[in-house]
Write a protein that holds these residues in place. Structure first.
Motif, PDB file in Angstrom:
ATOM      1  N   ASP A  67      38.663  89.913  95.415  1.00 11.50           N
ATOM      2  CA  ASP A  67      38.343  89.975  96.693  1.00 11.50           C
ATOM      3  C   ASP A  67      39.026  88.895  97.392  1.00 11.50           C
ATOM      4  O   ASP A  67      39.645  87.866  96.721  1.00 11.50           O
ATOM      5  CB  ASP A  67      37.020  89.882  97.149  1.00 11.50           C
ATOM      6  CG  ASP A  67      36.356  88.744  96.852  1.00 11.50           C
ATOM      7  OD1 ASP A  67      36.141  87.660  97.948  1.00 11.50           O
ATOM      8  OD2 ASP A  67      36.270  88.345  95.808  1.00 11.50           O
ATOM      9  N   PHE A  68      39.545  88.895  98.418  1.00 12.95           N
ATOM     10  CA  PHE A  68      40.402  87.906  99.285  1.00 12.95           C
ATOM     11  C   PHE A  68      39.751  86.805  99.654  1.00 12.95           C
ATOM     12  O   PHE A  68      40.288  85.567  99.620  1.00 12.95           O
ATOM     13  CB  PHE A  68      41.037  88.527 100.510  1.00 12.95           C
ATOM     14  CG  PHE A  68      42.220  89.280 100.342  1.00 12.95           C
ATOM     15  CD1 PHE A  68      43.174  88.686  99.634  1.00 12.95           C
ATOM     16  CD2 PHE A  68      42.368  90.558 100.763  1.00 12.95           C
ATOM     17  CE1 PHE A  68      44.448  89.405  99.734  1.00 12.95           C
ATOM     18  CE2 PHE A  68      43.387  91.276 100.730  1.00 12.95           C
ATOM     19  CZ  PHE A  68      44.445  90.725  99.899  1.00 12.95           C
ATOM     20  N   PHE A  69      38.412  86.838  99.801  1.00  7.05           N
ATOM     21  CA  PHE A  69      37.620  85.534  99.896  1.00  7.05           C
ATOM     22  C   PHE A  69      37.806  84.489  98.911  1.00  7.05           C
ATOM     23  O   PHE A  69      38.117  83.310  98.855  1.00  7.05           O
ATOM     24  CB  PHE A  69      36.009  85.624 100.003  1.00  7.05           C
ATOM     25  CG  PHE A  69      35.339  84.754 100.431  1.00  7.05           C
ATOM     26  CD1 PHE A  69      35.860  83.350 101.130  1.00  7.05           C
ATOM     27  CD2 PHE A  69      34.070  84.996 100.819  1.00  7.05           C
ATOM     28  CE1 PHE A  69      35.131  82.426 101.499  1.00  7.05           C
ATOM     29  CE2 PHE A  69      33.000  84.091 101.202  1.00  7.05           C
ATOM     30  CZ  PHE A  69      33.741  82.661 101.562  1.00  7.05           C
ATOM     31  N   ALA A  72      42.755  78.913 114.943  1.00  7.09           N
ATOM     32  CA  ALA A  72      43.087  80.348 115.707  1.00  7.09           C
ATOM     33  C   ALA A  72      42.729  81.499 114.613  1.00  7.09           C
ATOM     34  O   ALA A  72      42.228  82.515 114.919  1.00  7.09           O
ATOM     35  CB  ALA A  72      44.589  80.393 115.976  1.00  7.09           C
ATOM     36  N   ILE A  73      42.955  81.134 113.197  1.00  7.17           N
ATOM     37  CA  ILE A  73      42.599  82.326 112.379  1.00  7.17           C
ATOM     38  C   ILE A  73      41.099  82.444 112.169  1.00  7.17           C
ATOM     39  O   ILE A  73      40.445  83.382 112.310  1.00  7.17           O
ATOM     40  CB  ILE A  73      43.387  82.142 111.009  1.00  7.17           C
ATOM     41  CG1 ILE A  73      45.035  82.291 111.366  1.00  7.17           C
ATOM     42  CG2 ILE A  73      42.748  83.235 110.031  1.00  7.17           C
ATOM     43  CD1 ILE A  73      45.690  81.936 110.151  1.00  7.17           C
ATOM     44  N   ASN A  74      40.489  81.156 112.300  1.00 12.13           N
ATOM     45  CA  ASN A  74      39.052  81.214 112.174  1.00 12.13           C
ATOM     46  C   ASN A  74      38.365  81.676 113.364  1.00 12.13           C
ATOM     47  O   ASN A  74      37.502  82.453 113.033  1.00 12.13           O
ATOM     48  CB  ASN A  74      38.503  79.753 112.046  1.00 12.13           C
ATOM     49  CG  ASN A  74      38.934  78.821 111.056  1.00 12.13           C
ATOM     50  OD1 ASN A  74      39.385  79.609 109.946  1.00 12.13           O
ATOM     51  ND2 ASN A  74      38.881  77.800 110.842  1.00 12.13           N
ATOM     52  N   LEU A  75      38.974  81.588 114.501  1.00 14.21           N
ATOM     53  CA  LEU A  75      38.384  82.310 115.582  1.00 14.21           C
ATOM     54  C   LEU A  75      38.526  83.766 115.583  1.00 14.21           C
ATOM     55  O   LEU A  75      37.717  84.914 115.944  1.00 14.21           O
ATOM     56  CB  LEU A  75      39.235  81.720 116.954  1.00 14.21           C
ATOM     57  CG  LEU A  75      39.048  82.635 118.309  1.00 14.21           C
ATOM     58  CD1 LEU A  75      37.586  82.340 118.635  1.00 14.21           C
ATOM     59  CD2 LEU A  75      40.054  82.129 119.176  1.00 14.21           C
ATOM     60  N   ASN A  76      39.754  84.272 114.714  1.00 15.50           N
ATOM     61  CA  ASN A  76      40.005  85.670 114.695  1.00 15.50           C
ATOM     62  C   ASN A  76      38.915  86.567 113.759  1.00 15.50           C
ATOM     63  O   ASN A  76      38.517  87.444 114.138  1.00 15.50           O
ATOM     64  CB  ASN A  76      41.402  85.693 114.108  1.00 15.50           C
ATOM     65  CG  ASN A  76      42.323  86.954 114.356  1.00 15.50           C
ATOM     66  OD1 ASN A  76      42.097  87.343 115.536  1.00 15.50           O
ATOM     67  ND2 ASN A  76      42.886  87.599 113.598  1.00 15.50           N
ATOM     68  N   PHE A  77      38.583  85.530 112.671  1.00 14.31           N
ATOM     69  CA  PHE A  77      37.554  86.034 112.006  1.00 14.31           C
ATOM     70  C   PHE A  77      36.381  86.083 112.492  1.00 14.31           C
ATOM     71  O   PHE A  77      35.548  87.325 112.207  1.00 14.31           O
ATOM     72  CB  PHE A  77      37.570  85.097 110.495  1.00 14.31           C
ATOM     73  CG  PHE A  77      38.274  85.214 109.282  1.00 14.31           C
ATOM     74  CD1 PHE A  77      37.759  86.629 108.720  1.00 14.31           C
ATOM     75  CD2 PHE A  77      39.324  84.623 108.824  1.00 14.31           C
ATOM     76  CE1 PHE A  77      38.672  86.931 107.393  1.00 14.31           C
ATOM     77  CE2 PHE A  77      40.002  85.077 107.787  1.00 14.31           C
ATOM     78  CZ  PHE A  77      39.718  86.175 107.259  1.00 14.31           C
ATOM     79  N   ILE A  78      35.742  84.941 113.276  1.00 16.01           N
ATOM     80  CA  ILE A  78      34.629  85.189 113.885  1.00 16.01           C
ATOM     81  C   ILE A  78      34.500  86.519 114.994  1.00 16.01           C
ATOM     82  O   ILE A  78      33.740  87.053 114.979  1.00 16.01           O
ATOM     83  CB  ILE A  78      34.402  83.915 114.770  1.00 16.01           C
ATOM     84  CG1 ILE A  78      33.962  82.484 113.617  1.00 16.01           C
ATOM     85  CG2 ILE A  78      33.070  83.967 115.717  1.00 16.01           C
ATOM     86  CD1 ILE A  78      32.985  82.611 112.902  1.00 16.01           C
ATOM     87  N   THR A  79      35.621  86.515 115.504  1.00 21.77           N
ATOM     88  CA  THR A  79      35.799  87.777 116.536  1.00 21.77           C
ATOM     89  C   THR A  79      35.592  89.061 115.953  1.00 21.77           C
ATOM     90  O   THR A  79      34.905  89.785 116.373  1.00 21.77           O
ATOM     91  CB  THR A  79      37.203  87.577 117.303  1.00 21.77           C
ATOM     92  OG1 THR A  79      37.166  86.202 117.908  1.00 21.77           O
ATOM     93  CG2 THR A  79      37.233  88.396 118.486  1.00 21.77           C
ATOM     94  N   LEU A  80      36.405  89.019 114.759  1.00 21.45           N
ATOM     95  CA  LEU A  80      36.489  90.560 114.151  1.00 21.45           C
ATOM     96  C   LEU A  80      34.991  90.601 113.492  1.00 21.45           C
ATOM     97  O   LEU A  80      34.928  91.713 112.964  1.00 21.45           O
ATOM     98  CB  LEU A  80      37.675  90.576 113.129  1.00 21.45           C
ATOM     99  CG  LEU A  80      38.893  90.451 113.718  1.00 21.45           C
ATOM    100  CD1 LEU A  80      40.259  90.350 112.715  1.00 21.45           C
ATOM    101  CD2 LEU A  80      39.280  92.007 114.675  1.00 21.45           C
ATOM    102  N   GLY A  81      34.142  89.500 112.853  1.00 19.78           N
ATOM    103  CA  GLY A  81      33.164  89.878 112.439  1.00 19.78           C
ATOM    104  C   GLY A  81      31.842  90.142 113.383  1.00 19.78           C
ATOM    105  O   GLY A  81      30.722  90.224 112.944  1.00 19.78           O
ATOM    106  N   GLN A 133      31.446  84.547 109.016  1.00 20.90           N
ATOM    107  CA  GLN A 133      31.138  82.983 109.382  1.00 20.90           C
ATOM    108  C   GLN A 133      31.397  82.101 108.118  1.00 20.90           C
ATOM    109  O   GLN A 133      31.665  81.011 108.222  1.00 20.90           O
ATOM    110  CB  GLN A 133      29.775  83.082 109.918  1.00 20.90           C
ATOM    111  CG  GLN A 133      29.585  83.790 111.323  1.00 20.90           C
ATOM    112  CD  GLN A 133      28.220  83.217 111.957  1.00 20.90           C
ATOM    113  OE1 GLN A 133      27.383  82.779 111.385  1.00 20.90           O
ATOM    114  NE2 GLN A 133      28.330  83.866 113.091  1.00 20.90           N
ATOM    115  N   SER A 134      30.821  82.634 106.789  1.00 21.53           N
ATOM    116  CA  SER A 134      30.786  81.971 105.661  1.00 21.53           C
ATOM    117  C   SER A 134      32.454  81.363 105.354  1.00 21.53           C
ATOM    118  O   SER A 134      32.889  80.463 104.931  1.00 21.53           O
ATOM    119  CB  SER A 134      30.129  82.352 104.644  1.00 21.53           C
ATOM    120  OG  SER A 134      30.710  83.985 104.528  1.00 21.53           O
ATOM    121  N   ILE A 135      33.354  82.820 105.644  1.00 21.33           N
ATOM    122  CA  ILE A 135      34.723  82.478 105.395  1.00 21.33           C
ATOM    123  C   ILE A 135      35.420  81.291 106.406  1.00 21.33           C
ATOM    124  O   ILE A 135      36.122  80.513 105.835  1.00 21.33           O
ATOM    125  CB  ILE A 135      35.772  83.687 105.722  1.00 21.33           C
ATOM    126  CG1 ILE A 135      35.387  84.846 104.714  1.00 21.33           C
ATOM    127  CG2 ILE A 135      37.070  83.554 105.967  1.00 21.33           C
ATOM    128  CD1 ILE A 135      35.825  86.180 105.012  1.00 21.33           C
TER     129      ILE A 135
END
Lengths: 508, 103
Positions: free
Chosen positions: A128-130, B42-51, B62-64
């Protein structure tokens, strides 16, 4: 749990080495940290070897396992890569005993080397990517630090900073692509992504351009570490600046991790029958081979020449993978055997290049250790004064030049044969002609280097040198024997590579 | 809800462009690292938004993000140590001074 064992052994050893070093200083036997590092590599290698026959295996953490969460998975391809990484790590750690003797802070050196290999094995095992991102960054941070290990000189600092900025931007580009994939599917697991992307494509719930954007981000992101032209500029600076043992690791295996991550994620997630990423890979591949070949010819520094030659070989590997994907896209499963041959050639070239380039950088380390220079003009005739290193260097150069019957010839031949298998396709024909011409061109400067190192009259500097210490020559001889062994037992190695290629094409 | 999400996603994209501008235009080594940090955020914000969905937040995203923040800290630490060494060699952290590498 067994999957985690090699990673735990390596990371555990990395954690205790600073303490062992303190103990060693107290009892007056500092080499104990070297022995611990070698033992850790050896144990990890034996554990990896014991995986043979018990595949595939996977490890998940409940309740965060697939399809939503993280998963480590070992199949033939992962194991093939992991054994190459760990094997070269073992030989480099043996080489480092004497080669790194002049440096201080060796506890940090061995810890970082162990973390580097643990990261690479983690990348190979990730499903997985994580996980892949975490292990990837572990590998990258260790490699930045190792490149700039001799920080008292200007060159490692400059090269290390350049490498850090370029590689981090590459990682971030691929992470942005990964975040878009997560937004589309809601998972980062490869197996889940594979089925979900096909569904998304089928019902048209995401524009095709977005999926191609993600493919481009993955290729560019991992392509920086793979040193794909035009993203290669960090490599010719980082390799000469790093200690030769680290150059061998970087060139032999770290750049292969970039190719592995690229191939694994593209082939597993994006069905080659649907997405035409093969054309992009082939174009990048031939661009990489051609430009790096011309750059290699202009070099006066032996390590820079070898660094450019690594970029050339990454080009062959990319072309092999590209042909595999292209054939599946345009001809479907009826020509799957041609795709298989291309992938076998590509994966066999990963092994050949890892062994040969590791060997060449370790040999160049022996030369620079004794003659204190990297200039080819000053190293002329050194093969006569250092016969074991010189002979091993020649074997490595012949193998990379693709002199028959050495295994480097066969891996290139597989790639070229696959590209010539569909003669009515002019694009593939053009690619194969470029690859063939470049192979001949590359062979000419490998032979030129062999001739200068082995046959010329020794220079004034070279007259004073002697053969390198046994602990440095031993790994070189092992690698040279491996080059010949693969040639002799080629059928066995092709069977192993075939199993690995089936895993890569498993989603097809 | 989609409007709110698109605002966050656009902000993330703007931050990425800002980060790339910072890396490409600034000559100060520390500012280059700040550019990298902006892209990471910015990428962290993207992850949080898409989650984020109607059912609430996805802990996986959030863990990512938390892991990504830790990794960015490690990279910044290595980068700053390199900048310190570059300063010792050149007496400056101007990127234009670091031009002794050949092609």
């Amino acid at each position: 749990m067994m999957i985690l064992q090699p990673i735990i052994v390596l990371l555990g050893a990395a954690a205790i080495i600073p303490l062992i070093d303190l103990l060693g200083k107290k009892i007056g036997f500092e080499k104990i940290r070297d022995i611990v590092a070698i033992a850790a590599f050896l144990i990890a290698f034996i554990i990896l070897y014991s995986f043979f026959g018990n595949l595939p295996q996977s490890f998940t953490i409940d309740p965060y396992g697939p399809p939503l969460g993280v998963e480590l998975r070992v199949d033939n391809l992962s194991l093939y890569m992991a054994i190459i990484f760990c094997g070269l790590g073992l030989l480099v750690s043996i080489y480092s005993i004497k080669y790194m003797e002049v440096d201080s802070g060796l506890d940090k050196y061995y810890s970082l080397l162990l973390i580097l290999v643990a990261g690479m094995i983690g990348v190979a095992f990730s499903n997985d990517f994580f996980n892949l991102y975490v292990f990837w960054e572990m590998m990258c941070v260790a490699s930045y630090t190792l490149v700039s290990f001799r920080k008292y000189k200007w060159e490692p600092v400059e090269a290390g900073f350049k490498y850090l900025v370029m590689s981090t931007i590459g990682s971030l580009i691929s992470l942005y692509g990964i975040s878009l994939l997560y937004g589309l599917v809601g998972s980062l697991n490869f197996t889940k992504l594979h089925s979900a992307i096909e569904t998304i494509y089928g019902n048209g719930s995401a524009p095709l351009s977005l999926l191609y954007l993600v493919i481009c981000m993955i290729i560019v992101g991992f392509g920086v570490t793979a040193a794909m032209v035009p993203l290669h500029t960090w490599l010719p600076d980082a390799h000469p600046a790093a200690p030769s043992s680290i150059s061998a690791m970087l060139s032999g295996v770290v750049i292969k991790t970039g190719v592995y991550a690229m191939f694994r994620s593209l082939f597993t997630i994006f069905h080659p029958k649907i997405f035409d990423f093969g054309t992009i890979l082939m174009l990048f591949g031939v661009l990489t081979i051609t430009i790096a070949n011309f750059m290699a010819l202009m070099q006066k520094d032996i390590k820079r020449l070898l660094a450019y030659s690594s970029i050339v070989n990454i080009g062959y590997i990319l072309v092999g993978g590209g042909i595999g994907a292209y054939v599946l896209t345009h001809y479907g499963l009826k020509e799957a055997s041609i795709a298989g041959i291309a992938i076998i050639g590509s994966l066999l070239h990963i092994l050949n290049h890892a062994i040969s380039k590791g060997l060449l950088f370790l040999c160049s380390g022996c030369f620079t250790h004794e003659a204190k220079t990297r200039a080819i003009s000053k190293l002329e005739g050194i093969g006569k004064k250092m016969p074991l290193s010189g002979l091993s260097l020649s074997i490595g150069l012949f193998n990379l030049a693709g002199i028959p019957p050495l295994s480097g010839f066969w891996s290139k031949l597989f790639i070229i044969l696959a590209s010539l298998s569909i003669p009515e396709n002019n694009f593939m024909l053009a690619i194969s002609i470029i690859v063939i011409l470049n192979s001949i061109f590359a062979a000419s400067y490998y032979l030129w280097l062999t001739q200068r190192i082995m046959l010329k009259k020794p220079t004034e500097i070279v007259e004073k040198v002697h053969e390198a210490p046994l602990s440095m020559v031993f790994p070189i001889i092992v690698l040279a024997i491996l080059c010949i062994l693969i040639t002799i037992k080629l059928d066995l190695f092709i069977k192993i590579v075939e199993l690995a290629s089936n895993n890569l094409l498993g989603g097809v | 809800m989609n409007d709110v999400l698109s605002i966050y996603l656009t902000t993330s994209l703007l931050l990425i462009i800002l980060g790339f501008y910072c890396i490409s235009s600034k000559r100060n080594m520390v500012k280059t690292i700040i550019g990298i940090e902006i892209i990471t955020s910015a990428i962290n914000l993207n992850f949080i938004t898409l989650g984020f969905s109607k059912n609430g937040v996805d802990y996986f995203a959030q863990s990512i993000t938390i892991i990504s923040i830790s990794i960015a800290a490690c990279i910044a630490a290595v980068a700053l140590s390199l900048i310190l060494n570059a300063y010792r060699h050149y007496g400056s952290i101007d990127l234009r001074k670091l031009r002794r590498l050949r092609w």
